[in-house]
Scaffold this active site. Structure first.
Site, short mmCIF file in Angstrom:
data_model
loop_
_atom_site.label_atom_id
_atom_site.label_comp_id
_atom_site.label_asym_id
_atom_site.label_seq_id
_atom_site.Cartn_x
_atom_site.Cartn_y
_atom_site.Cartn_z
N ASN A 11 -71.16 -68.70 59.19
CA ASN A 11 -72.55 -68.51 59.61
C ASN A 11 -73.18 -67.40 58.79
OD1 ASN A 11 -74.88 -67.56 61.05
ND2 ASN A 11 -74.12 -68.58 62.89
N GLY A 13 -76.09 -66.23 58.94
CA GLY A 13 -76.87 -65.30 59.75
C GLY A 13 -76.04 -64.11 60.19
N ASP A 71 -66.83 -63.15 68.44
CA ASP A 71 -67.21 -64.30 69.25
C ASP A 71 -68.27 -63.78 70.19
OD1 ASP A 71 -67.12 -67.01 69.86
OD2 ASP A 71 -65.94 -66.64 71.65
N TYR A 156 -79.69 -68.64 70.09
CA TYR A 156 -80.63 -68.59 71.21
C TYR A 156 -81.67 -67.47 71.06
CZ TYR A 156 -77.19 -71.61 73.47
OH TYR A 156 -76.33 -72.64 73.77
N ASP A 157 -81.74 -66.84 69.89
CA ASP A 157 -82.67 -65.73 69.69
C ASP A 157 -84.11 -66.07 70.07
OD1 ASP A 157 -80.51 -64.30 68.84
OD2 ASP A 157 -81.17 -64.06 66.76
N HIS A 182 -76.24 -57.04 70.99
CA HIS A 182 -74.85 -57.05 71.43
C HIS A 182 -73.90 -56.87 70.25
CE1 HIS A 182 -76.28 -60.94 70.21
NE2 HIS A 182 -75.11 -61.52 70.32
N ARG A 183 -74.21 -57.54 69.13
CA ARG A 183 -73.35 -57.43 67.94
C ARG A 183 -73.45 -56.05 67.32
NH1 ARG A 183 -75.04 -61.62 65.90
NH2 ARG A 183 -73.49 -62.99 66.81
#
Length: 209
Positions: A11, A13, A71, A156-157, A182-183
């Site tokens: 990914n 992103g 994850d 879901y951003d 969160h990341r």
């Protein structure tokens, strides 16, 4: 010396976000796109931590580099924590972000605002070639919007609304998102460990440890 780590994802992103968060500090970030021979890693764990560790261990063993895996997913309170670890395949295997978002909108169609609370959760795992493991987690609280807004981000951003900012994740400036996401929080908690691990592994591989 340029240090190398591999982010256990294809990914782009996520790769872009990690590069923005780590900044310019002589760390070359590779991804699974650079190692097509690894193939798909099945995420069959029941928790974010299990999936992150599985991905990082598989990649570290395969390429002999320190691997970083995350994850992450969306937990919607009205849906009792769903989609959770199934966030990426919420609308079915092979479906895309748009289809996942449309399914979520459909399920939340008649849910009142006060019951639309949700959070993004992320677990980051770091695994060295010798098998050392480290994990950290982070969350970001928000609401499920009634329509998709914004062009930045992925997943879901466009539906994850932050009341304090009056914007969705997909509308936030990258520097703000990286700080509060969160990341970003999970990576901030593991960044010092990651830097120390990368330095030590490089020294060991050069015969200096």
């Amino acid at each position: 010396m340029v240090k190398k780590i591999i982010l256990a994802t294809g990914n782009q992103g996520k790769v872009r976000e990690l590069r923005e968060i780590l900044g310019d500090n002589d760390i070359e970030i590779l991804s699974l796109r650079d190692f097509s021979e690894i193939g798909e890693i099945v995420e069959d764990g029941s928790t974010f931590e299990e999936n992150a560790l599985k991905k990082a261990k598989t990649v570290a063993e395969a390429v002999g580099l320190t691997a970083v895996a995350d994850d992450s997913g969306l937990e919607v309170d009205f849906l009792e924590g769903a989609p959770g670890v199934y966030s990426a395949r919420f609308a079915g295997t092979g479906n895309n972000d748009l289809e996942n978002n449309l399914k979520l909108l459909s399920l939340m169609k008649d849910v009142p605002d006060r019951q639309r609370t949700a959070r993004f959760r992320c677990v980051i795992a770091v695994v060295t070639p010798s098998g050392e493991t480290y994990t950290a987690d982070g969350t970001c609280e928000g609401m499920i919007a009634r329509e998709m807004s914004g062009d930045n981000g992925f997943g879901y951003d466009p539906l994850f609304f932050l009341p304090d900012y009056g914007k969705t994740f997909a509308q936030l400036e990258p520097e703000i998102k990286n700080r509060i996401s969160h990341r970003g929080k999970a990576l901030a908690r593991i960044e010092s460990v990651l830097a120390e691990v990368i330095e030590r592994v490089e020294m060991e591989q050069c015969g200096l440890g």
